[in-house]
Design a protein around this motif. Sequence first.
Motif, PDB file in Angstrom:
ATOM      1  N   SER A 145       0.835  -1.215   0.000  1.00  0.00           N
ATOM      2  CA  SER A 145       0.000   0.000   0.000  1.00  0.00           C
ATOM      3  C   SER A 145       0.864   1.257   0.000  1.00  0.00           C
ATOM      4  CB  SER A 145      -0.928   0.014   1.213  1.00  0.00           C
ATOM      5  OG  SER A 145      -1.773  -1.102   1.205  1.00  0.00           O
ATOM      6  N   ALA A 146       1.900   1.275   0.823  1.00  0.00           N
ATOM      7  CA  ALA A 146       2.783   2.439   0.887  1.00  0.00           C
ATOM      8  C   ALA A 146       3.507   2.638  -0.442  1.00  0.00           C
ATOM      9  CB  ALA A 146       3.792   2.271   2.021  1.00  0.00           C
ATOM     10  N   LEU A 147       3.997   1.556  -1.026  1.00  0.00           N
ATOM     11  CA  LEU A 147       4.676   1.638  -2.317  1.00  0.00           C
ATOM     12  C   LEU A 147       3.728   2.137  -3.401  1.00  0.00           C
ATOM     13  CD1 LEU A 147       7.372   1.095  -3.723  1.00  0.00           C
ATOM     14  CD2 LEU A 147       6.585  -1.245  -4.154  1.00  0.00           C
ATOM     15  N   PHE A 148       2.521   1.609  -3.423  1.00  0.00           N
ATOM     16  CA  PHE A 148       1.500   2.034  -4.369  1.00  0.00           C
ATOM     17  C   PHE A 148       1.164   3.511  -4.168  1.00  0.00           C
ATOM     18  CE2 PHE A 148      -3.045   2.525  -5.421  1.00  0.00           C
ATOM     19  CZ  PHE A 148      -3.025   2.155  -6.767  1.00  0.00           C
ATOM     20  N   GLY A 149       0.995   3.911  -2.898  1.00  0.00           N
ATOM     21  CA  GLY A 149       0.653   5.301  -2.597  1.00  0.00           C
ATOM     22  C   GLY A 149       1.724   6.286  -3.037  1.00  0.00           C
ATOM     23  N   ARG A 154       1.211   9.016  -6.088  1.00  0.00           N
ATOM     24  CA  ARG A 154       2.059  10.179  -5.818  1.00  0.00           C
ATOM     25  C   ARG A 154       1.696  10.891  -4.507  1.00  0.00           C
ATOM     26  NH1 ARG A 154       5.444   9.635  -9.739  1.00  0.00           N
ATOM     27  NH2 ARG A 154       4.832   9.624 -11.907  1.00  0.00           N
ATOM     28  N   PHE A 155       1.311  10.094  -3.504  1.00  0.00           N
ATOM     29  CA  PHE A 155       1.081  10.655  -2.174  1.00  0.00           C
ATOM     30  C   PHE A 155       2.400  11.184  -1.637  1.00  0.00           C
ATOM     31  CE2 PHE A 155      -2.682   7.659  -0.966  1.00  0.00           C
ATOM     32  CZ  PHE A 155      -3.520   8.366  -1.809  1.00  0.00           C
ATOM     33  N   HIS A 156       2.310  12.207  -0.851  1.00  0.00           N
ATOM     34  CA  HIS A 156       3.505  12.749  -0.212  1.00  0.00           C
ATOM     35  C   HIS A 156       4.046  11.714   0.782  1.00  0.00           C
ATOM     36  CE1 HIS A 156       6.152  15.388   2.023  1.00  0.00           C
ATOM     37  NE2 HIS A 156       6.004  16.283   1.053  1.00  0.00           N
TER      38      HIS A 156
END
Length: 174
Positions: A145-149, A154-156
């Motif tokens: 999820s973090a990698l995808f985000g 392009r989540f900060h």
Amino acid sequence: MLLLRLFFTYVKIGTFSIGGGYAMIPLLEKELVKVNHWLTMDQLVDIIALSQMTPGPISINSATFIGYKLAGIPGSLVATGGMVLPPILMILLIARFFFRFQELPVLQAVFRGLRPMVVALILAAGVSFARNALIDVSSVVILVSALFGVTLLRFHPILVILLSGLVGLVIYLP
């Protein structure tokens, strides 16, 4: 004796940490976990995570935290000093000559060879961390999820850090 060993260990790490903080993680693992047995891999992973979340370069933060853990304030000063001494000397030397010689084919070839090595060191750090961080299905879901985000949505990175911490609280707090 510990302070002297700590200083020279960090001089070695600082001398060969080409590519920045993440590229030095395999050196930290080798020197601090495997050679000197000052930390466990879990402790190193926690310190690197803390170093990444605090202001400043990860290399200096981790040296300060690890030095403090091993020998208090004197350990912090010695480890941090050992970490910054080689790069300062190298930067002074490079600043003196780099711009004059940067167009030389031999220098360009050396840098072309160093770039993939830096990527390899960062990937090695990621693999090493994954062995200790991916402890169950939930941790794999957080990773994906973090990698995808970060990469696709392009989540900060700060948002991803905060959300991952909150998810960790919900999942792992007894």
